[in-house]
Design a protein around this motif. Structure first.
Motif, PDB file in Angstrom:
ATOM      1  N   ALA A 152       0.833  -1.208   0.000  1.00 26.25           N
ATOM      2  CA  ALA A 152       0.000   0.000   0.000  1.00 26.25           C
ATOM      3  C   ALA A 152       0.865   1.255   0.000  1.00 26.25           C
ATOM      4  CB  ALA A 152      -0.928  -0.012   1.210  1.00 26.25           C
ATOM      5  N   TRP A 153       1.910   1.249   0.808  1.00 26.97           N
ATOM      6  CA  TRP A 153       2.838   2.385   0.885  1.00 26.97           C
ATOM      7  C   TRP A 153       3.442   2.698  -0.481  1.00 26.97           C
ATOM      8  CZ3 TRP A 153       8.209   1.719   0.087  1.00 26.97           C
ATOM      9  CH2 TRP A 153       9.005   2.847   0.343  1.00 26.97           C
ATOM     10  N   LYS A 154       3.841   1.669  -1.189  1.00 27.53           N
ATOM     11  CA  LYS A 154       4.479   1.858  -2.495  1.00 27.53           C
ATOM     12  C   LYS A 154       3.465   2.270  -3.566  1.00 27.53           C
ATOM     13  CE  LYS A 154       8.141   1.712  -5.152  1.00 27.53           C
ATOM     14  NZ  LYS A 154       9.224   2.711  -4.973  1.00 27.53           N
ATOM     15  N   ILE A 155       2.312   1.630  -3.557  1.00 17.22           N
ATOM     16  CA  ILE A 155       1.296   1.930  -4.570  1.00 17.22           C
ATOM     17  C   ILE A 155       0.724   3.329  -4.382  1.00 17.22           C
ATOM     18  CG2 ILE A 155      -1.054   1.302  -5.292  1.00 17.22           C
ATOM     19  CD1 ILE A 155      -0.170  -1.641  -4.884  1.00 17.22           C
ATOM     20  N   ALA A 156       0.602   3.763  -3.128  1.00 18.67           N
ATOM     21  CA  ALA A 156       0.058   5.097  -2.844  1.00 18.67           C
ATOM     22  C   ALA A 156       0.933   6.199  -3.439  1.00 18.67           C
ATOM     23  CB  ALA A 156      -0.082   5.295  -1.338  1.00 18.67           C
ATOM     24  N   GLN A 157       2.186   5.908  -3.728  1.00 13.68           N
ATOM     25  CA  GLN A 157       3.108   6.893  -4.307  1.00 13.68           C
ATOM     26  C   GLN A 157       2.882   7.086  -5.803  1.00 13.68           C
ATOM     27  OE1 GLN A 157       7.143   5.693  -3.322  1.00 13.68           O
ATOM     28  NE2 GLN A 157       6.517   5.080  -1.274  1.00 13.68           N
ATOM     29  N   SER A 158       2.139   6.181  -6.428  1.00  9.18           N
ATOM     30  CA  SER A 158       1.964   6.222  -7.876  1.00  9.18           C
ATOM     31  C   SER A 158       0.936   7.265  -8.293  1.00  9.18           C
ATOM     32  CB  SER A 158       1.518   4.846  -8.385  1.00  9.18           C
ATOM     33  OG  SER A 158       1.153   4.920  -9.757  1.00  9.18           O
ATOM     34  N   PRO A 159       1.238   8.063  -9.313  1.00  9.06           N
ATOM     35  CA  PRO A 159       0.246   9.021  -9.829  1.00  9.06           C
ATOM     36  C   PRO A 159      -0.935   8.326 -10.500  1.00  9.06           C
ATOM     37  CG  PRO A 159       2.224   9.007 -11.209  1.00  9.06           C
ATOM     38  CD  PRO A 159       2.540   8.195  -9.998  1.00  9.06           C
ATOM     39  N   SER A 217      11.049   2.178  -9.485  1.00  8.58           N
ATOM     40  CA  SER A 217      10.039   2.278 -10.528  1.00  8.58           C
ATOM     41  C   SER A 217       8.645   2.397  -9.916  1.00  8.58           C
ATOM     42  CB  SER A 217      10.086   1.036 -11.429  1.00  8.58           C
ATOM     43  OG  SER A 217      11.382   0.809 -11.935  1.00  8.58           O
ATOM     44  N   ASP A 218       7.682   2.798 -10.748  1.00  8.67           N
ATOM     45  CA  ASP A 218       6.282   2.909 -10.336  1.00  8.67           C
ATOM     46  C   ASP A 218       5.704   1.498 -10.255  1.00  8.67           C
ATOM     47  OD1 ASP A 218       3.445   3.147 -10.328  1.00  8.67           O
ATOM     48  OD2 ASP A 218       3.575   5.129 -11.269  1.00  8.67           O
ATOM     49  N   LEU A 219       5.450   1.015  -9.035  1.00 10.74           N
ATOM     50  CA  LEU A 219       4.995  -0.356  -8.854  1.00 10.74           C
ATOM     51  C   LEU A 219       3.594  -0.578  -9.424  1.00 10.74           C
ATOM     52  CD1 LEU A 219       5.781  -3.113  -7.655  1.00 10.74           C
ATOM     53  CD2 LEU A 219       4.648  -2.411  -5.536  1.00 10.74           C
ATOM     54  N   LEU A 220       2.741   0.420  -9.320  1.00  4.55           N
ATOM     55  CA  LEU A 220       1.389   0.266  -9.853  1.00  4.55           C
ATOM     56  C   LEU A 220       1.417   0.151 -11.377  1.00  4.55           C
ATOM     57  CD1 LEU A 220      -1.580   0.016  -9.377  1.00  4.55           C
ATOM     58  CD2 LEU A 220      -1.756   2.507  -9.191  1.00  4.55           C
ATOM     59  N   GLU A 221       2.293   0.900 -12.000  1.00  3.15           N
ATOM     60  CA  GLU A 221       2.443   0.784 -13.463  1.00  3.15           C
ATOM     61  C   GLU A 221       2.935  -0.614 -13.835  1.00  3.15           C
ATOM     62  OE1 GLU A 221       4.634   3.093 -17.185  1.00  3.15           O
ATOM     63  OE2 GLU A 221       5.458   3.288 -15.168  1.00  3.15           O
ATOM     64  N   ILE A 222       3.855  -1.156 -13.035  1.00  2.00           N
ATOM     65  CA  ILE A 222       4.353  -2.510 -13.279  1.00  2.00           C
ATOM     66  C   ILE A 222       3.223  -3.529 -13.158  1.00  2.00           C
ATOM     67  CG2 ILE A 222       5.858  -4.335 -12.365  1.00  2.00           C
ATOM     68  CD1 ILE A 222       7.852  -2.119 -11.597  1.00  2.00           C
ATOM     69  N   PHE A 223       2.403  -3.394 -12.119  1.00  2.00           N
ATOM     70  CA  PHE A 223       1.275  -4.312 -11.943  1.00  2.00           C
ATOM     71  C   PHE A 223       0.284  -4.189 -13.094  1.00  2.00           C
ATOM     72  CE2 PHE A 223       1.769  -4.345  -7.039  1.00  2.00           C
ATOM     73  CZ  PHE A 223       2.617  -5.449  -7.126  1.00  2.00           C
ATOM     74  N   ASP A 224       0.034  -2.969 -13.533  1.00  2.00           N
ATOM     75  CA  ASP A 224      -0.899  -2.734 -14.633  1.00  2.00           C
ATOM     76  C   ASP A 224      -0.424  -3.442 -15.902  1.00  2.00           C
ATOM     77  OD1 ASP A 224      -3.163  -1.576 -15.867  1.00  2.00           O
ATOM     78  OD2 ASP A 224      -1.947   0.063 -16.643  1.00  2.00           O
ATOM     79  N   LEU A 225       0.867  -3.320 -16.195  1.00  2.00           N
ATOM     80  CA  LEU A 225       1.432  -3.971 -17.378  1.00  2.00           C
ATOM     81  C   LEU A 225       1.457  -5.493 -17.218  1.00  2.00           C
ATOM     82  CD1 LEU A 225       4.342  -1.476 -18.125  1.00  2.00           C
ATOM     83  CD2 LEU A 225       2.309  -1.853 -19.529  1.00  2.00           C
ATOM     84  N   THR A 226       1.696  -5.955 -15.996  1.00  2.00           N
ATOM     85  CA  THR A 226       1.688  -7.395 -15.736  1.00  2.00           C
ATOM     86  C   THR A 226       0.323  -7.991 -16.049  1.00  2.00           C
ATOM     87  OG1 THR A 226       3.346  -7.160 -13.986  1.00  2.00           O
ATOM     88  CG2 THR A 226       2.044  -9.182 -13.980  1.00  2.00           C
ATOM     89  N   ALA A 227      -0.722  -7.336 -15.553  1.00  2.00           N
ATOM     90  CA  ALA A 227      -2.080  -7.832 -15.765  1.00  2.00           C
ATOM     91  C   ALA A 227      -2.462  -7.817 -17.244  1.00  2.00           C
ATOM     92  CB  ALA A 227      -3.069  -6.996 -14.956  1.00  2.00           C
ATOM     93  N   GLN A 228      -1.830  -6.925 -18.004  1.00  2.00           N
ATOM     94  CA  GLN A 228      -2.086  -6.853 -19.445  1.00  2.00           C
ATOM     95  C   GLN A 228      -1.147  -7.751 -20.254  1.00  2.00           C
ATOM     96  OE1 GLN A 228      -2.708  -2.785 -21.094  1.00  2.00           O
ATOM     97  NE2 GLN A 228      -2.405  -2.078 -18.986  1.00  2.00           N
ATOM     98  N   LYS A 229      -0.310  -8.513 -19.547  1.00  2.00           N
ATOM     99  CA  LYS A 229       0.692  -9.380 -20.177  1.00  2.00           C
ATOM    100  C   LYS A 229       1.652  -8.579 -21.059  1.00  2.00           C
ATOM    101  CE  LYS A 229      -1.993 -13.646 -19.976  1.00  2.00           C
ATOM    102  NZ  LYS A 229      -1.099 -14.295 -19.000  1.00  2.00           N
ATOM    103  N   ARG A 230       2.064  -7.434 -20.527  1.00  2.00           N
ATOM    104  CA  ARG A 230       3.010  -6.553 -21.223  1.00  2.00           C
ATOM    105  C   ARG A 230       4.218  -6.265 -20.327  1.00  2.00           C
ATOM    106  NH1 ARG A 230      -0.543  -1.540 -22.175  1.00  2.00           N
ATOM    107  NH2 ARG A 230       1.430  -0.653 -22.914  1.00  2.00           N
ATOM    108  N   LEU A 231       4.588  -7.233 -19.512  1.00  2.00           N
ATOM    109  CA  LEU A 231       5.679  -7.041 -18.559  1.00  2.00           C
ATOM    110  C   LEU A 231       7.016  -6.825 -19.267  1.00  2.00           C
ATOM    111  CD1 LEU A 231       6.250  -6.888 -15.543  1.00  2.00           C
ATOM    112  CD2 LEU A 231       6.447  -9.370 -15.495  1.00  2.00           C
ATOM    113  N   ASN A 232       7.114  -7.254 -20.518  1.00  2.00           N
ATOM    114  CA  ASN A 232       8.338  -7.055 -21.299  1.00  2.00           C
ATOM    115  C   ASN A 232       8.633  -5.569 -21.533  1.00  2.00           C
ATOM    116  OD1 ASN A 232       5.891  -7.441 -22.995  1.00  2.00           O
ATOM    117  ND2 ASN A 232       7.271  -6.864 -24.667  1.00  2.00           N
ATOM    118  N   GLU A 233       7.643  -4.712 -21.307  1.00  2.00           N
ATOM    119  CA  GLU A 233       7.832  -3.274 -21.516  1.00  2.00           C
ATOM    120  C   GLU A 233       8.419  -2.576 -20.289  1.00  2.00           C
ATOM    121  OE1 GLU A 233       4.236  -1.418 -22.920  1.00  2.00           O
ATOM    122  OE2 GLU A 233       3.703  -3.162 -24.146  1.00  2.00           O
TER     123      GLU A 233
END
Length: 428
Positions: A16-23, A307-323
């Motif tokens: 939560a601490w890390k995700i709350a930092q994401s815009p 890095s922005d952890l929420l952005e990483i999770f978003d890309l993971t869920a979209q199967k775009r982790l290679n980005e």
């Protein structure tokens, strides 16, 4: 986006601490959370296995991403529940399906998986009540010490390291007789690996993966690695012996074949894979798999991710982790866990906590077992709070963590004062 984190421990507070930092984060919810998550998110009183009410909450709160902290709801099929529900299929979800969760939910399955895909691990055999006599004979001919593991989930208590044959036989029979309930209906007997242990964390979208910062945790309750096993009394990241050569071996011998094995078996694995690694004379062996982030390792891994952890999770869920281009801080993170009186056996709850306002400004206090009662933070678990620091050196980080651990007060407080000391001689 609106985000729901499922869980209530130190791992979930760190997430939560890390995700709350994401815009990208608009509203953040934690179910059920604790006194720490309440300061940065909205806690929801929701059981981690209450699938119908989780669905109701996700739809009511317009949640677009769900992150599962603990293993139990994954083993029970929460990801599959989302995938097969027409109203939930569109929700992004970080956590493996029930098939992938067997890596943690069944140690017997995990061992067969490692054998099939030639992943190095300890020699082992599995036994049931029907093969009890065969198991006892196997134990009598086994080298000491002997490791006994309950097949299923046992809240971190299903492992026994026996130093004598009598102790091994006694625990083996007790486990098969139901010591850990359904979890020990099958028991794995394995060879003890002599070495130094560490934790490796992989995030995968089913095809692509990234490796997060490694960590070393400390399980025993008392200084000098003595006493009962716990869920974890502290952690350090990075790990000095996990140099480039060793991590290359881990990747080639363990991570790559694990992911290829999952794909070969048709398991669409989206989420974390925790790999407990034993360094045996420079060679990595798998101790166990978990299907989530470790705790308290999360409390030292996430502070090192820039890095922005929420952005990483978003890309993971979209199967775009290679980005993803993962940025990791070269600094050292340490955490020291404060526990309640009596832990890891029966412990007290509801003890008032004081001193938060006096903590070093560099310290990160990740709540584990806490809640707010009458506007006062009180203990609500065995592992109460993790004092984390991020600094240029191991010594500096440990100084901050230990000072914070000393300053925070509650009756019966216990913590180890030697976290990371074994690694100091390895730091150049």
């Amino acid at each position: 986006m609106n985000v729901l984190i499922i869980g209530s421990g130190g791992r979930e507070h760190a997430l939560a601490w890390k995700i709350a930092q994401s815009p990208l984060c608009e509203k953040l919810y934690v179910a059920t959370g604790n006194a720490g998550t309440a300061q940065i998110a909205q806690n929801i009183d929701l059981g981690i296995n209450d699938f119908p009410n989780i669905k109701k909450t996700v739809l009511e709160k317009n949640i677009s991403l769900v992150i599962v902290g603990p293993e139990e709801p994954l083993v029970n099929g929460l990801a599959d529940f989302f995938r097969h529900d027409p109203e939930l299929q569109k929700i992004k979800f970080i956590g493996t399906n029930q098939s992938g969760a067997r890596l943690e939910g069944s140690k017997d399955f995990a061992k067969h998986f490692m054998n099939t895909h030639r992943i190095p691990t300890a020699l082992h055999r599995s036994f049931t009540p029907e093969t009890l006599q065969e198991g006892l004979q196997y134990i009598d001919n086994h080298s000491l010490p002997i490791v006994l593991k309950a097949d299923g989930l046992a809240a971190g208590k299903g492992v026994v390291i026996a130093d004598t044959y009598a102790d091994a036989r006694k625990n083996f029979m007790e486990m098969l007789a139901g010591k850990f309930g359904k979890a020990s209906q099958k028991v794995i007997v394995e060879t003890y690996m002599h070495g130094i242990e560490m934790s490796v964390f992989v995030l995968t979208d089913g095809k692509n993966f990234i490796t997060l910062p490694e960590a070393k945790d400390y399980k025993r309750i008392s200084d000098g690695d003595k006493g009962l096993n716990t869920g974890g009394m502290g952690a350090v990241s990075p790990v000095p012996f996990a140099n480039e050569d060793f991590m290359l071996k881990v990747r080639k011998r363990i991570i790559n074949p694990t992911l290829k094995g999952l794909q070969a078996e048709g398991i669409d694995y989206v989420g974390f894979i925790f790999i407990g690694i034993m360094n045996v004379n420079g060679d990595p062996f798998v101790v166990e798999y978990n299907v989530r982030l470790g705790d308290p390792e999360t409390e030292v891994v996430l502070p090192r991710i820039e890095s922005d952890l929420l952005e990483i999770f978003d890309l993971t869920a979209q199967k775009r982790l290679n980005e993803v281009q993962l940025k990791i801080s070269p600094k050292t993170a340490t955490t020291v866990m404060l526990t309640a009186k009596g832990y890891p056996e029966s412990y007290e709850k509801g003890t008032k906590m004081t001193g938060f306002e006096n903590l070093p400004k560099e310290a990160l206090a990740f709540h584990a077992g806490t809640k707010t009662l009458d506007n006062q933070i009180v203990t609500n678990g065995g592992r109460v709070i993790a004092m984390t620091a991020l600094a240029d050196t191991l010594d500096e980080a440990l100084d901050i963590s230990n000072r914070a651990a000393e300053i925070l007060k509650f009756e019966g407080k216990h913590y180890r004062k030697d976290i990371g000391f074994d690694l100091k001689k390895l730091v150049k």
